[in-house]
Design a protein around this motif. Structure first.
Motif, PDB file in Angstrom:
ATOM      1  N   ARG A 301       0.878  -1.281   0.031  1.00 52.71           N
ATOM      2  CA  ARG A 301      -0.026   0.025  -0.190  1.00 52.71           C
ATOM      3  C   ARG A 301       0.889   1.384  -0.038  1.00 52.71           C
ATOM      4  O   ARG A 301       2.005   1.106   0.302  1.00 52.71           O
ATOM      5  CB  ARG A 301      -0.939  -0.065   1.117  1.00 52.71           C
ATOM      6  CG  ARG A 301      -0.178   0.157   2.613  1.00 52.71           C
ATOM      7  CD  ARG A 301      -1.324  -0.087   3.491  1.00 52.71           C
ATOM      8  NE  ARG A 301      -0.437   0.476   4.714  1.00 52.71           N
ATOM      9  CZ  ARG A 301       0.059  -0.547   5.662  1.00 52.71           C
ATOM     10  NH1 ARG A 301       0.259  -1.835   5.263  1.00 52.71           N
ATOM     11  NH2 ARG A 301       0.465  -0.252   6.681  1.00 52.71           N
ATOM     12  N   VAL A 302       0.427   2.395  -0.378  1.00 51.51           N
ATOM     13  CA  VAL A 302       0.951   3.759  -0.344  1.00 51.51           C
ATOM     14  C   VAL A 302       0.440   4.500   0.451  1.00 51.51           C
ATOM     15  O   VAL A 302      -0.880   4.804   0.559  1.00 51.51           O
ATOM     16  CB  VAL A 302       1.009   4.117  -1.862  1.00 51.51           C
ATOM     17  CG1 VAL A 302       1.517   5.724  -1.921  1.00 51.51           C
ATOM     18  CG2 VAL A 302       1.545   3.156  -2.868  1.00 51.51           C
ATOM     19  N   GLU A 303       0.983   5.080   1.453  1.00 49.04           N
ATOM     20  CA  GLU A 303       0.411   6.260   2.500  1.00 49.04           C
ATOM     21  C   GLU A 303       1.123   7.487   1.902  1.00 49.04           C
ATOM     22  O   GLU A 303       2.035   7.861   1.843  1.00 49.04           O
ATOM     23  CB  GLU A 303       0.946   5.902   4.024  1.00 49.04           C
ATOM     24  CG  GLU A 303       0.296   4.375   4.388  1.00 49.04           C
ATOM     25  CD  GLU A 303       1.032   3.760   5.537  1.00 49.04           C
ATOM     26  OE1 GLU A 303       1.655   4.794   6.536  1.00 49.04           O
ATOM     27  OE2 GLU A 303       0.990   2.789   5.833  1.00 49.04           O
ATOM     28  N   ASP A 304      -0.227   8.373   1.793  1.00 46.84           N
ATOM     29  CA  ASP A 304       0.178   9.911   1.615  1.00 46.84           C
ATOM     30  C   ASP A 304       0.321  10.746   2.869  1.00 46.84           C
ATOM     31  O   ASP A 304      -0.652  10.792   3.684  1.00 46.84           O
ATOM     32  CB  ASP A 304      -0.964  10.508   0.733  1.00 46.84           C
ATOM     33  CG  ASP A 304      -0.444  11.139  -0.356  1.00 46.84           C
ATOM     34  OD1 ASP A 304       0.645  12.030  -0.128  1.00 46.84           O
ATOM     35  OD2 ASP A 304      -0.908  11.023  -1.450  1.00 46.84           O
ATOM     36  N   VAL A 305       1.680  10.899   3.192  1.00 47.54           N
ATOM     37  CA  VAL A 305       1.664  11.955   4.467  1.00 47.54           C
ATOM     38  C   VAL A 305       2.128  13.278   4.270  1.00 47.54           C
ATOM     39  O   VAL A 305       2.749  13.696   5.113  1.00 47.54           O
ATOM     40  CB  VAL A 305       2.865  11.055   5.331  1.00 47.54           C
ATOM     41  CG1 VAL A 305       2.217   9.620   5.839  1.00 47.54           C
ATOM     42  CG2 VAL A 305       4.027  10.828   4.765  1.00 47.54           C
ATOM     43  N   GLY A 306       1.690  13.770   3.218  1.00 43.77           N
ATOM     44  CA  GLY A 306       1.897  15.107   3.308  1.00 43.77           C
ATOM     45  C   GLY A 306       2.978  15.459   2.083  1.00 43.77           C
ATOM     46  O   GLY A 306       3.119  15.289   0.974  1.00 43.77           O
ATOM     47  N   ARG A 307       4.322  15.781   2.910  1.00 47.87           N
ATOM     48  CA  ARG A 307       5.455  16.214   2.165  1.00 47.87           C
ATOM     49  C   ARG A 307       6.070  14.870   1.215  1.00 47.87           C
ATOM     50  O   ARG A 307       6.689  15.049   0.373  1.00 47.87           O
ATOM     51  CB  ARG A 307       6.620  16.678   3.198  1.00 47.87           C
ATOM     52  CG  ARG A 307       6.184  17.953   3.403  1.00 47.87           C
ATOM     53  CD  ARG A 307       7.250  18.378   4.674  1.00 47.87           C
ATOM     54  NE  ARG A 307       6.726  17.488   5.784  1.00 47.87           N
ATOM     55  CZ  ARG A 307       7.624  16.566   6.410  1.00 47.87           C
ATOM     56  NH1 ARG A 307       8.710  16.498   5.886  1.00 47.87           N
ATOM     57  NH2 ARG A 307       7.188  15.874   7.483  1.00 47.87           N
TER      58      ARG A 307
END
Ligand code: ADP
Ligand code: MG
Length: 361
Positions: A301-307
């Motif tokens: 999975r891919v987690e979008d954490v902003g930067r």
């Protein structure tokens, strides 16, 4: 101010310690340089407070010596060590005003009223309580009381060292940043030897020039934030510092090459070690690929954490994390990982191996 030397120091809370596990603090030799700001970082129970309390004299070590500028103070009481210590929870006099609380350590030493007023004014501003100096401490929030405790630690200018034991635990997050900034300013202005205990890596890395990392009663590494990031001396440092922490791959060595599962990886330097090792690579240095060279991996999975994005992969049954740029596309058919050159560390029994020819890479 003083250089603090820990000579052959160890501590057990048991009356008759036998095995290393009986020691809350395992044998330690270290100099805390005069005027340096250190963070003492490690998870709860690793021995940070034990070490701090030995330095301040609240605890007499079961083994070894504590020296201040070469003078043995191992059994000297706290009052003789000329140290200011701030604890995790507030220690204030409820019946006194904020001003009287801040003045207390100075009055105790018979300082002139004018000088006391000057210093209390300075510290009152540093902790953001200049408007509340004449309020009684009773009735103030835990947060405000802790700021007073902190101020009391900061008010003396002539101390051998300033010791902080997780002083910002009860402080709200945005005030934490402000107070940490004030502590750094205090260090710049007065150049005290400072030891700041925390279990929070961000706090440690932003406060100190040198971070002392403890794990299980041992100091496992002393280094700059950059050294801890690039060359963790122990797998614990790799895992504890960084977000997410360093990935570890079981491997065997053959000169410059590591065998990880069925894949072979070039390490960029040769290592002389027999037996199983672990190859450590931070998520920042894992590259994703489709086909070609590399270690087979499955995208989970891919987690979008902003930067940036954190990409979670499965490599031979183990979770591996990679960090990708915010704008970077993550192809769904990703099936390999590679390591950025020069970003690999090799560990045997959790300790980092030095490559042949030294660490000049
Ligand atoms: P930290 O400050 O890093 O959380 P401590 O120095 O408080 O760790 O504790 C280190 C170890 O020593 C822990 O296992 C803790 O349970 C034990 N310990 C701490 N204080 C005492 C005490 N007064 N008596 C017995 N054991 C203690
Ligand atoms: Mg503690």
């Amino acid at each position: 101010m003083a250089t603090i030397t820990l000579d052959n120091l160890a501590h057990s809370y048991l009356p008759d310690p036998k095995t290393p596990e009986d020691f809350a603090l395992k044998e330690l030799n270290h100099d805390w340089a005069d005027g340096e700001a250190y963070a003492l970082l490690g998870s709860s129970g690793c021995g940070k407070s034990t070490l701090l309390n030995i330095i301040s004299g609240l605890l007499i070590p079961s083994q070894g010596r504590v020296l201040f500028d070469g003078r043995d103070v191992t059994t000297a009481p706290t009052a003789d060590r000329n140290i200011a210590q701030v604890f995790q929870f507030p220690v204030v006099y409820d019946t006194m005003t904020v001003r009287e609380n801040l003045a207390f350590p100075l009055r105790n030493r018979g300082m002139e009223a004018e000088e006391i007023a000057r210093r209390v004014g300075r510290v009152g501003t540093m902790i953001g309580m200049e408007a509340e100096l004449d309020r009684k401490a009773r009735g103030l929030t835990a947060d405000a009381k802790q700021k007073i405790s902190l101020g009391r630690g900061m008010v003396r200018e002539d101390v051998n060292a300033l010791l902080f034991d997780e002083p910002l635990t009860v402080i709200d997050p945005h005030m934490k940043w402000e107070l940490r900034t004030q502590l750094k300013k205090l260090h710049r202005d007065f150049g005290h030897t400072m030891i700041y205990v925390t279990h929070d890596q961000t706090e440690a890395l932003t406060f100190a020039d040198k971070v002392v990392v403890m794990y299980d009663g041992r100091v496992v590494q002393i280094g700059t934030p950059q050294e801890l990031f690039e060359r963790p001396a122990h797998t614990f440092v790799g895992y504890f510092i960084g977000s997410p922490g360093m990935n570890l791959f079981d491997a065997t060595l053959d000169g410059r090459q590591a065998r990880i599962g069925d894949a072979t990886v070039d390490l960029g330097a040769a290592f002389r070690h027999r037996g199983p090792v672990q190859v450590g690579v931070r998520p920042e240095f894992i590259r994703l690929a489709t086909g070609g060279e590399g270690i087979p991996a499955r995208l989970r999975r891919v987690e979008d954490v902003g930067r940036h994005k954190i990409v979670r992969l499965n490599v031979g049954g183990t979770e591996v994390s990679a960090i990708a740029d915010e704008g970077e596309a993550i192809p769904a058919d990703t099936d390999r990982i590679r390591f950025a050159p020069g970003a690999v560390n090799v560990y045997a029994d959790a300790w980092r191996l030095t490559p042949e020819g030294g660490d000049a890479r």
